[in-house]
Design a protein around this motif. Sequence first.
Motif, PDB file in Angstrom:
ATOM      1  N   THR A 319       0.602  -1.431   0.634  1.00  0.00           N
ATOM      2  CA  THR A 319      -0.187   0.342   0.295  1.00  0.00           C
ATOM      3  C   THR A 319       0.826   1.059  -0.191  1.00  0.00           C
ATOM      4  N   LEU A 322      -0.615   3.368  -2.545  1.00  0.00           N
ATOM      5  CA  LEU A 322      -1.921   3.481  -2.647  1.00  0.00           C
ATOM      6  C   LEU A 322      -2.805   4.180  -2.038  1.00  0.00           C
ATOM      7  N   SER A 323      -3.747   4.880  -2.630  1.00  0.00           N
ATOM      8  CA  SER A 323      -4.409   5.922  -1.228  1.00  0.00           C
ATOM      9  C   SER A 323      -5.593   4.457  -1.041  1.00  0.00           C
ATOM     10  N   ASP A 326      -7.915   2.862  -3.511  1.00  0.00           N
ATOM     11  CA  ASP A 326      -6.983   2.660  -4.492  1.00  0.00           C
ATOM     12  C   ASP A 326      -6.381   0.761  -3.898  1.00  0.00           C
ATOM     13  N   ALA A 327      -6.362   1.237  -2.910  1.00  0.00           N
ATOM     14  CA  ALA A 327      -6.034  -0.554  -2.147  1.00  0.00           C
ATOM     15  C   ALA A 327      -7.384  -1.510  -2.004  1.00  0.00           C
ATOM     16  N   SER A 330      -7.878  -2.630  -5.358  1.00  0.00           N
ATOM     17  CA  SER A 330      -6.908  -4.046  -5.069  1.00  0.00           C
ATOM     18  C   SER A 330      -7.235  -4.846  -4.348  1.00  0.00           C
TER      19      SER A 330
END
Length: 355
Positions: A319, A322-323, A326-327, A330
């Motif tokens: 992470t 990643l925001s 976005d996490a 995913s």
Amino acid sequence: MSALSDFSSNGIPRQGIHRILVCRPNHRLGNMLLMTPLIAELERLYKGAEIDIVAEGPLAGDVFATFFSVRNVYCLPRRGFKHPGSFLALVARIRKNRYDLVIDPCVGSGFSRTLARIFRGRYKLGFGDAEKPSRGLTHVVPATQAPRHMAQRPVALVRECDVSAPDKGAGFPPMDIRLTEEERASGKAVIRELLKDTPSTRTGLTIGIFADATGNKCYATAWWNDFLTTLQVLSPHCRFVEIVPMHGRSMLDARWPSYYSSHIRRMAAVMSAVDLVISADCGVMHLAAASQVPTLGMFCVTDEQVYGPYGTRSGSLLTRELSAEDAARSAVKAFPDLFDTPPKEPAVVRMVRQP
């Protein structure tokens, strides 16, 4: 025998190994759970043998409570130098035993190696360094042969010195706390009770969330709230259950049904009853994987290839770049069968599988 070049030609026989001692003097939950594959491998190689374990602190007794092959779990006091009397008394008690095999499963632990030298055993096994002779051991495996993942290292160690092992390439045992059917049934009952007032659908999945960790491995509450809000948008029917940390306070503003227990086996039983556990990088993440539930570990500091959740359906999400939103995307892509959403692009998740 102590030369690194000799160990493979004079391995440890399977016959005559009846009493085994594993030295892992550590108090952390994750490190104890990462030893469960080793115990499974010892049971496979030395059928009928009895295993003792030297640990530190009380958690190891709960981890290995249902392992039929484990006779004694010796729990040294934490920070034994502050309790020299009880520490030395327990060491002396263990030294009265004579073992067929003593194992130091660690790479680079001076404390573990010292104990392996102190305790009495016909064979003594551990990792070593070609440039630093390992005195006190009969069988030494080069540390360069240790796999990267912590759960695989001790298994590879005992396989390397098994004189009759034609199956060194066999898959590695998973982490497993060996929950009983009764424990699993109790966990399911708890989840049913927690969610009885929550709207449910046939397709909804239940996700356990553990949001605590030590130091900079811990994500802010705001990050988790953004993460879970995005998950709900992507999968409207999913339901969350917060697993509350040992300190007894919600990490998610008490927004979701929650479960708290100071007993690790009860916590494992409850996590085994959900469809997926998402956790920060910590011992509870390993506890989820050891309860045989699909587990996604969130990594922003440590090496996931060494400490990632170790299970057939486990994965590590990196992470750092990643925001929270976005996490969450995913996470959904990593488990399309659970979220019932086919991935449109590869997820940035490293899945951990037993070779």
